[in-house]
Design a protein around this motif. Structure first.
Motif, PDB file in Angstrom:
ATOM      1  N   GLN A   1       0.920  -1.212  -0.076  1.00 49.41           N
ATOM      2  CA  GLN A   1       0.143   0.034   0.190  1.00 49.41           C
ATOM      3  C   GLN A   1       0.849   1.429  -0.068  1.00 49.41           C
ATOM      4  OE1 GLN A   1      -2.965   0.624   3.344  1.00 49.41           O
ATOM      5  NE2 GLN A   1      -4.248   0.069   1.830  1.00 49.41           N
TER       6      GLN A   1
ATOM      7  N   PHE B   1      -5.717   2.536  -3.622  1.00 48.77           N
ATOM      8  CA  PHE B   1      -5.380   2.152  -2.197  1.00 48.77           C
ATOM      9  C   PHE B   1      -6.308   1.043  -1.765  1.00 48.77           C
ATOM     10  CE2 PHE B   1      -3.672   6.317  -1.721  1.00 48.77           C
ATOM     11  CZ  PHE B   1      -2.663   6.020  -1.081  1.00 48.77           C
TER      12      PHE B   1
ATOM     13  N   ALA C   1     -25.576  -0.104   7.937  1.00 50.38           N
ATOM     14  CA  ALA C   1     -26.322  -1.402   7.505  1.00 50.38           C
ATOM     15  C   ALA C   1     -27.772  -1.261   7.399  1.00 50.38           C
ATOM     16  CB  ALA C   1     -25.998  -2.762   8.132  1.00 50.38           C
TER      17      ALA C   1
ATOM     18  N   THR D   1     -36.620  -4.942   5.841  1.00 42.43           N
ATOM     19  CA  THR D   1     -35.592  -4.538   5.160  1.00 42.43           C
ATOM     20  C   THR D   1     -35.682  -3.052   4.556  1.00 42.43           C
ATOM     21  OG1 THR D   1     -36.380  -5.450   3.087  1.00 42.43           O
ATOM     22  CG2 THR D   1     -34.975  -6.907   4.343  1.00 42.43           C
TER      23      THR D   1
ATOM     24  N   THR E   1     -32.476  -0.452   4.055  1.00 41.63           N
ATOM     25  CA  THR E   1     -31.047  -1.214   3.889  1.00 41.63           C
ATOM     26  C   THR E   1     -30.531  -1.408   2.462  1.00 41.63           C
ATOM     27  OG1 THR E   1     -32.346  -3.165   3.535  1.00 41.63           O
ATOM     28  CG2 THR E   1     -31.920  -2.801   5.700  1.00 41.63           C
TER      29      THR E   1
ATOM     30  N   GLN F   1     -23.004  -0.526  -1.377  1.00 38.67           N
ATOM     31  CA  GLN F   1     -22.453  -2.053  -1.378  1.00 38.67           C
ATOM     32  C   GLN F   1     -22.211  -2.347   0.103  1.00 38.67           C
ATOM     33  OE1 GLN F   1     -19.047  -2.712  -3.918  1.00 38.67           O
ATOM     34  NE2 GLN F   1     -19.352  -5.070  -3.634  1.00 38.67           N
ATOM     35  N   ALA F   2     -22.878  -3.227   0.590  1.00 37.54           N
ATOM     36  CA  ALA F   2     -22.699  -3.538   2.095  1.00 37.54           C
ATOM     37  C   ALA F   2     -21.497  -3.553   2.378  1.00 37.54           C
ATOM     38  CB  ALA F   2     -23.414  -4.809   2.398  1.00 37.54           C
ATOM     39  N   ASP F   3     -20.766  -2.867   3.659  1.00 36.73           N
ATOM     40  CA  ASP F   3     -19.621  -3.129   4.160  1.00 36.73           C
ATOM     41  C   ASP F   3     -18.503  -2.318   3.255  1.00 36.73           C
ATOM     42  OD1 ASP F   3     -20.325  -4.241   6.456  1.00 36.73           O
ATOM     43  OD2 ASP F   3     -20.429  -6.232   5.395  1.00 36.73           O
ATOM     44  N   LYS F   4     -18.790  -1.765   2.245  1.00 34.50           N
ATOM     45  CA  LYS F   4     -17.921  -1.195   1.303  1.00 34.50           C
ATOM     46  C   LYS F   4     -18.038   0.237   0.912  1.00 34.50           C
ATOM     47  CE  LYS F   4     -14.835  -1.497  -2.084  1.00 34.50           C
ATOM     48  NZ  LYS F   4     -13.407  -1.230  -1.631  1.00 34.50           N
ATOM     49  N   PHE F   5     -19.321   0.629   0.330  1.00 39.03           N
ATOM     50  CA  PHE F   5     -19.422   1.902  -0.281  1.00 39.03           C
ATOM     51  C   PHE F   5     -20.538   2.340  -0.523  1.00 39.03           C
ATOM     52  CE2 PHE F   5     -19.830   4.345  -4.412  1.00 39.03           C
ATOM     53  CZ  PHE F   5     -18.861   5.163  -4.203  1.00 39.03           C
TER      54      PHE F   5
ATOM     55  N   VAL G   1     -15.556   2.485   3.350  1.00 42.11           N
ATOM     56  CA  VAL G   1     -15.077   1.823   4.353  1.00 42.11           C
ATOM     57  C   VAL G   1     -13.432   1.882   4.207  1.00 42.11           C
ATOM     58  CG1 VAL G   1     -15.019  -0.246   5.879  1.00 42.11           C
ATOM     59  CG2 VAL G   1     -16.990   0.572   4.744  1.00 42.11           C
ATOM     60  N   VAL G   2     -12.932   2.378   5.195  1.00 40.79           N
ATOM     61  CA  VAL G   2     -11.318   2.341   5.289  1.00 40.79           C
ATOM     62  C   VAL G   2     -11.070   1.863   6.787  1.00 40.79           C
ATOM     63  CG1 VAL G   2      -9.197   3.409   4.829  1.00 40.79           C
ATOM     64  CG2 VAL G   2     -11.130   4.212   3.743  1.00 40.79           C
ATOM     65  N   ALA G   3     -10.890   0.702   7.073  1.00 40.78           N
ATOM     66  CA  ALA G   3     -10.715   0.348   8.345  1.00 40.78           C
ATOM     67  C   ALA G   3      -9.450   0.864   9.123  1.00 40.78           C
ATOM     68  CB  ALA G   3     -10.682  -1.103   8.314  1.00 40.78           C
ATOM     69  N   GLU G   4      -8.184   1.084   8.290  1.00 37.70           N
ATOM     70  CA  GLU G   4      -7.011   1.193   9.007  1.00 37.70           C
ATOM     71  C   GLU G   4      -6.648   2.657   8.770  1.00 37.70           C
ATOM     72  OE1 GLU G   4      -4.998  -0.934  10.435  1.00 37.70           O
ATOM     73  OE2 GLU G   4      -6.513  -2.478  10.135  1.00 37.70           O
TER      74      GLU G   4
ATOM     75  N   THR H   1      -4.179   3.782   6.498  1.00 39.34           N
ATOM     76  CA  THR H   1      -4.533   3.754   4.997  1.00 39.34           C
ATOM     77  C   THR H   1      -5.454   5.226   4.877  1.00 39.34           C
ATOM     78  OG1 THR H   1      -4.927   1.451   5.032  1.00 39.34           O
ATOM     79  CG2 THR H   1      -5.785   2.428   3.123  1.00 39.34           C
TER      80      THR H   1
ATOM     81  N   MET I   1      -4.317   8.131   2.028  1.00 39.19           N
ATOM     82  CA  MET I   1      -5.390   8.643   0.934  1.00 39.19           C
ATOM     83  C   MET I   1      -5.554  10.103   1.231  1.00 39.19           C
ATOM     84  SD  MET I   1      -8.104   5.247   1.443  1.00 39.19           S
ATOM     85  CE  MET I   1      -9.343   5.925   0.208  1.00 39.19           C
TER      86      MET I   1
END
Lengths: 317, 855
Positions: free
Chosen positions: A152, A164, B68, B385, B388, B405-409, B449-452, B455, B459
């Protein structure tokens, strides 16, 4: 062989039911998620738990679960993480992302891993072998998330070669999506390549020193012919099941790597369902992995017979 | 001809001068009118010229966890609220915006305060209490109530769903019916009856026909029923006079006054066989029916020494009873339609002014056809639902959901059907250039979603995110950046100091406890506790362990607004300042002003600390807590203070290291030199809280945060055993506080003062006191609040250490219209975010900076 396969399938069904029952009871024996003290919503949560039957005896609950699965193929709806949504739909919608990144990763890893293994074995005890073996050990000892962060930082941030994160969307076959998957694929591949390299090298080294290899050479085969026709095929008895084993991992995904690159896969689903006490989701995922794992075991066992005809499954002779 | 031309020219000149004068006078007159109606200022009389934005302005956001379920009836977490709180797909009946020249507030400079404007409503609510009381007795408005119970609300006729379908009174009534539907068991239903904003009849309808176990006593002081009131039934079990069956709850944790403990928690005090006998009689949920047999079993306990001096009647506090709500229909709920675009809301409790409008800034409406299509029933359990996915979401706010998009965007774009883009209300005058701009310059919001955090940082530096929340490692680099913004939060983190003598003695009595080397009992000495309190420099602590935060000095933080109408902060009041000066022994007379005196407080007084430690040692020797066998003037034992750790982390290590390092510095030269040590407990997970409450660990950095607009409500957290961390060793009913209010000297215990401050009637010597909101004047309330704060501080059970806050970097692509932090508006969010570059310009800007931006 047919009889053997039928036997194994029947055993598998029994195993699935036993494992499911154990999982069902164990997860519900965990103390229920703590209700926030004095929270105004507590009464509603308790009422919903009551309505969902969570206060009934475990085996009664298990009976209802089995009835719903077998009569309506209804695995239930998520009551915590994805409230109200069908758990099978959630799981299946997230599976493709995991499968694709792992599939690409294995497709990249097999030729490279086996190739490096062959080179190291053929150049045994030379600097080439030492270099490959040392790198292999380094890579195996390094957690994959380290590679993820390095990729990354250098490839995405410094060089700007890749995004990324994996792209959003479900067009997994598109070029843009593939490019966005490359950092994930590379992060996952390093350790797989190293594993294949080590296995291939070890097996090949052993086969190359076998007496039948000497016989093959004395029969007039060149070193290359003897290696490809005899040595390589023999070492595949160990390597191919290892490849199949890696394929099983495709389904389970990688919790850490998926998180770092925002892969919308199943990596964290299992753990999250346990943490959140999302029983329907946990049960659905548990059953799925149990079935996949057991099926893979059968496939691996059968594969031995195809790779090495001397091995006969279920034979009593 | 020449003369005629001159006359005409002069006439034209005069006319133009008059015209100019008239046009200048108009805005002044316009701005004066609504100011008198603060806080609401909905009147805009003429259309100003509004700057038009052209181009794409994408707000690129990130979250750790993607929403969600954003269904207004069922969403549970703040993550789920993202589409509403950050992307504005829904708006409330009323909205809070900055004050400016268009929405002025008397006595406030533009962008220094805020105003409430009608949003999904067309006007401010009209109080119709008298009218409704006469026409609708079913809502049980008290006979003596004259106002604040019922409101007529005109709805905004321009409000439509994103597909153009009108939102009218039927929408509101239908949605409330579904929200409260007892079979749906919606998580958010209680929001509309269990808080200050409570709709009449809502609780009854939401629980219609349901039987629940009701706790006989919530506060440990009052019981619904006494045991003597119970009536024996034909089956031998006792019930209330209404026929509700009564039980002793063995494992019921709803006895709020027991701090989460259950009757079983006290099993160690039961005579032998009592617990087993009770368990044998209990049902699967641990409820023991009240029968002669169960009473006889419990009498063995009440007759034993362990029951103490209390009478057996006190068993009533451990009672629960079956309570069945009567079956009612929706007509009993206080909401009804009085016109196509008009509803009446009837409340169960009086509510008015800002608090009423604030309660109506969220919305409950749903799109009927879609909502019903999303409902699903399985084995009697209903789920939905709705909201959702893109397909199950319809917006009525400035943005609408177009990708998910679930858990993404998720992606939101402008909802062109929203009335606010054209109604002339959603504009503001920029305080910098004086021009009028529309709110919501952002054309789309993309959230991934950017967990870290690492990161996120990369970005952000590449220009791919709008904001980056600083992590501990970033402070040295970025805290002085022009793009860095600090945002205070409500929570004060204090060190809770164990004072539970029973638990400490029990721990010291354990077989493996080495009394020769370790001591815990010094924690019980007041001088020792005071010494710990002045050992630490709060600002230094903050900068060492958590640089985004600052030093904490009181138990009420700096972000609490005591007067929502004006946005005035509690911590800025003379009462709040004086209480800190008193607690930290700062003599105000030594300073030029009270402000200077408060500013001098660091919480750190090593001289006083040393003296207190010496005094504490003498008392500890006398009490036999510690020894000094070799007569070297130092304790033979090390006072070991165990930190109640949920899980280990760098923060924990830094905290413990700091506490030990500074303690060592301060105790140098005292009998406790090198003899006080903070140690980490094993990772306790969620049990850290019960451990500290039960005195099994000795300290922890804990905190409370309440509603930022109601600091008065915080007092309950420190005097109510349901919440108190120190309930086992601090009884607020035994702490007496005397205050002179309006010339009358009033003496009450701390719990009573807190109750009276929070709108409860407290009867003292047959006289009822209530200092609640709207009942007592604000100065009186501040006096009481500060006095309670002072009393709690002097227990030394809570040693304030950190004022919570966050720091983040804002992208060079954007800027806030106003940079100054506002406790209610923060910095205005998306409505007040302006762009330096559109998307094309931003890409070019990032490229010219080598793809890596400097902050």
């Amino acid at each position: 062989m047919t009889k053997y396969i039928i036997q194994r399938l029947l055993l598998m069904i029994m195993t699935v039911i036993i494992i499911t029952c154990i999982c069902f009871v164990l997860i519900r024996m965990l103390p229920p998620a703590e209700l926030p003290l004095n929270d105004i919503h507590t009464k509603v949560i308790e009422a919903r738990r009551e309505a969902q039957g969570y206060n009934k005896p475990y085996m009664v609950q298990f009976g209802i679960f089995l009835k719903n699965v077998f009569t309506r193929f209804d695995w239930g709806v998520s009551d915590k993480l994805y409230f109200g949504q069908d758990v099978a739909t959630i799981f299946l919608s997230k599976l493709p992302a995991t499968v694709f990144v792992n599939l690409y990763s294995i497709l990249l890893s097999i030729p490279l891993g086996i190739g490096f293994g062959i080179v190291a074995a053929l150049k045994r005890n030379t600097w080439v072998d030492y270099t490959i073996s040392t790198l292999t050990m380094v890579v195996i000892s390094t957690p994959s998330f380290v590679f993820a962060f390095l990729i990354q930082y250098f490839l995405s941030y410094k060089l700007g070669l890749f995004p990324f994160l994996m792209n959003a969307g479900t067009d997994y076959m598109s070029w843009g999506m593939f490019v966005s998957m490359l950092p994930v694929i590379l992060s996952l591949s390093f350790s797989v390549i190293a594993n294949f390299t080590r296995t291939t090298r070890a097996e090949l080294c052993e086969v190359l020193t076998s007496e039948f290899m000497l016989l093959a050479r004395t029969k007039g085969l060149t070193k290359a012919q003897a290696t490809v026709r005899h040595a390589f095929r023999n070492c595949m008895v160990v390597v191919v099941p290892a490849i199949l084993g890696e394929f099983i991992g495709i389904m389970s995904g990688s919790l850490v790597i998926e998180k770092i690159f925002a892969v919308p896969g199943v990596g964290g689903l299992y753990l999250n369902s346990i943490t959140a006490r999302d029983y329907p989701l946990f049960l659905m995922v548990s059953c799925f992995y149990t079935i996949v794992g057991l099926l893979a075991g059968i496939v691996i066992d059968i594969s031995y017979g195809f790779i090495d005809p001397r091995i006969r499954m279920g034979s009593k002779k | 001809m020449k003369k005629l031309s001159t006359v005409l020219l002069v006439l034209c000149l005069c006319l133009s001068v008059f015209a100019q004068a008239a046009s200048e006078a108009a805005p002044a007159a316009k701005s004066a009118a609504p100011a008198a109606e603060a806080p609401a200022a909905p009147v805009v009389e003429a259309k100003p010229t509004v700057v038009e934005f052209k181009g794409d302005y994408v707000f690129k956001d990130s979250v750790s966890t993607m929403a969600a379920n954003w269904n207004p009836h069922t969403y549970e977490t703040s993550d789920d609220a993202y589409p509403v709180d950050s992307a504005y797909i829904r708006l409330g009946l009323y909205n809070i915006i900055f004050n400016d020249e268009i929405h002025p507030v008397e006595g406030k400079d533009p962008f220094k305060g805020y105003v409430v404007i009608p949003e999904m409503a067309a006007a401010l609510p009209v109080d119709v209490t008298e009218e409704v009381k006469a026409s609708h007795p079913e809502y049980n408005i008290p006979a003596d109530a004259k106002a604040s119970y019922a409101y007529k609300i005109d709805l905004n006729p321009k409000a439509v769903w994103e597909n153009g379908v009108a939102i009218n009174a039927d929408t509101y009534v239908y949605s409330m019916e579904k929200l409260l539907d007892s079979k749906l068991l919606n998580y958010r239903a209680t929001d509309y009856y269990a808080q200050e904003f409570a709709i009449a009849g809502a609780e009854g309808f939401a629980n219609s026909g349901r039987t629940i176990k009701k706790t006989n006593s919530l506060d440990g002081e009052n019981c619904d029923y006494q045991i003597a009131d119970l009536v024996k039934g034909a089956d031998g079990s006792y019930a209330t006079k209404e026929g509700y069956k009564a039980y002793f709850g063995l494992t019921d944790a709803n006895y709020g006054w027991m701090s989460g403990n259950t009757l079983t928690s006290y099993a160690k005090y039961f005579p032998e066989g009592v617990l087993a006998a009770l368990q044998a009689m209990a049902d699967e949920k641990g409820y023991v029916p009240v029968t002669d047999e169960s009473l006889a079993t419990l009498f063995k306990f009440t007759n034993s020494d362990n029951w103490g001096n209390e009478t057996w009647e006190q068993l009533a506090f451990y009672l629960s009873y079956d309570f069945t709500y009567p079956t009612v229909d929706f007509s009993t709920v206080g909401i009804y339609k009085t016109g196509e675009y008009q509803i009446v809301l009837v409340l169960a409790k009086p509510l008015a002014g800002f608090n009423l409008l604030y309660s109506l800034t969220s919305n409950w409406i749903v799109y009927k056809d879609l909502y019903e299509a999303c409902l699903k029933e399985s084995n009697g359990v209903w789920t939905s639902t709705y909201n959702t996915s893109v397909e199950t979401t319809l917006s009525f706010g400035p943005y609408k959901l177009v990708e998910f998009q679930a858990d993404k965007f998720m992606k939101f774009v402008r909802n062109e059907s929203w009335y606010g883009y054209t109604d002339g209300q959603h504009i503001y005058v920029d305080p910098t250039d004086g021009k009028t701009y529309p709110m919501y310059q952002t054309t789309s919001i993309e959230c991934q979603v950017v967990a870290e955090s690492s990161t996120r940082k990369l970005m952000f530096l590449k220009g791919e995110l709008m904001q980056y929340g600083l992590q501990a490692d970033d402070f040295a680099t970025y805290r002085n950046s022009d793009y860095c913004y600090a945002t205070p939060a409500e929570t004060i983190y204090f060190l809770i100091l164990n004072g539970y003598a029973d638990a400490i003695n029990q721990r010291e009595g354990a077989a493996d406890f080495d009394k020769a080397k370790v001591d815990l009992q010094c924690l019980l000495i007041p001088e020792f506790r005071k010494a710990v309190a002045v050992t630490y420099d709060k600002e230094l602590f903050a900068s060492t362990v958590s640089p985004a935060r600052s030093g904490g000095y009181g138990i009420i933080g700096i972000a609490y607004v005591y007067d929502p109408e004006t946005g005035s902060l509690y911590r800025d009041t003379p009462q709040a300042k004086q209480v800190l000066c008193d607690f930290y022994s700062v003599n105000v007379a030594d300073y030029a002003s009270l402000d200077d005196a408060v500013a001098s407080i660091t919480g750190f007084d090593p001289v006083a600390a040393k003296a207190l430690f010496i005094e504490a040692f003498a008392k500890a020797l006398e009490a036999g807590y510690v020894t000094d066998a070799d007569n070297d003037g130092k304790s033979d034992q090390t006072v070991t203070i165990t930190y109640s750790m949920s899980s280990d982390s760098d923060f924990m290590t830094r905290t413990i290291d700091y506490l030990n390092e500074k303690m060592a510095e301060v105790t140098a030269g005292t009998p406790f030199e090198g003899r006080i040590k903070f140690v980490k407990s094993a990772p306790l997970g969620n049990a850290w809280s019960t451990n500290i409450k039960n005195g099994m660990t000795d300290t922890v950095l804990g905190g409370w945060s309440g509603s930022a607009l109601n600091p008065f409500g915080l007092t309950d957290l420190y005097v109510n055993p349901s919440y108190q961390y120190d309930a086992k060793w601090f009884d607020a009913t035994k702490v007496i506080l005397t205050k002179t209010i309006n010339g009358e000297e009033i003496t009450m215990n701390l719990r009573q003062w807190s109750d009276a401050l929070n709108s409860k009637d407290v009867v003292i010597n047959d006289k009822t006191y209530n200092f609640g909101d709207g009942i007592a004047d604000i100065e009186t309330r501040l006096e009481i609040l500060a006095a309670i704060e002072g009393k709690v501080l002097t227990t030394y059970n809570y040693i304030p250490m950190l004022q919570n806050a966050g720091m983040s970097l804002l992208s060079q692509q954007v800027y806030w219209v106003i940079e100054e932090y506002n406790p209610v508006m923060i910095r205005g969010g998306i409505p007040y975010l302006k762009y330096n570059y559109d998307e094309a310009g931003w890409k070019s800007y990032v490229a010219t900076n080598g793809g890596e931006l400097k902050y």
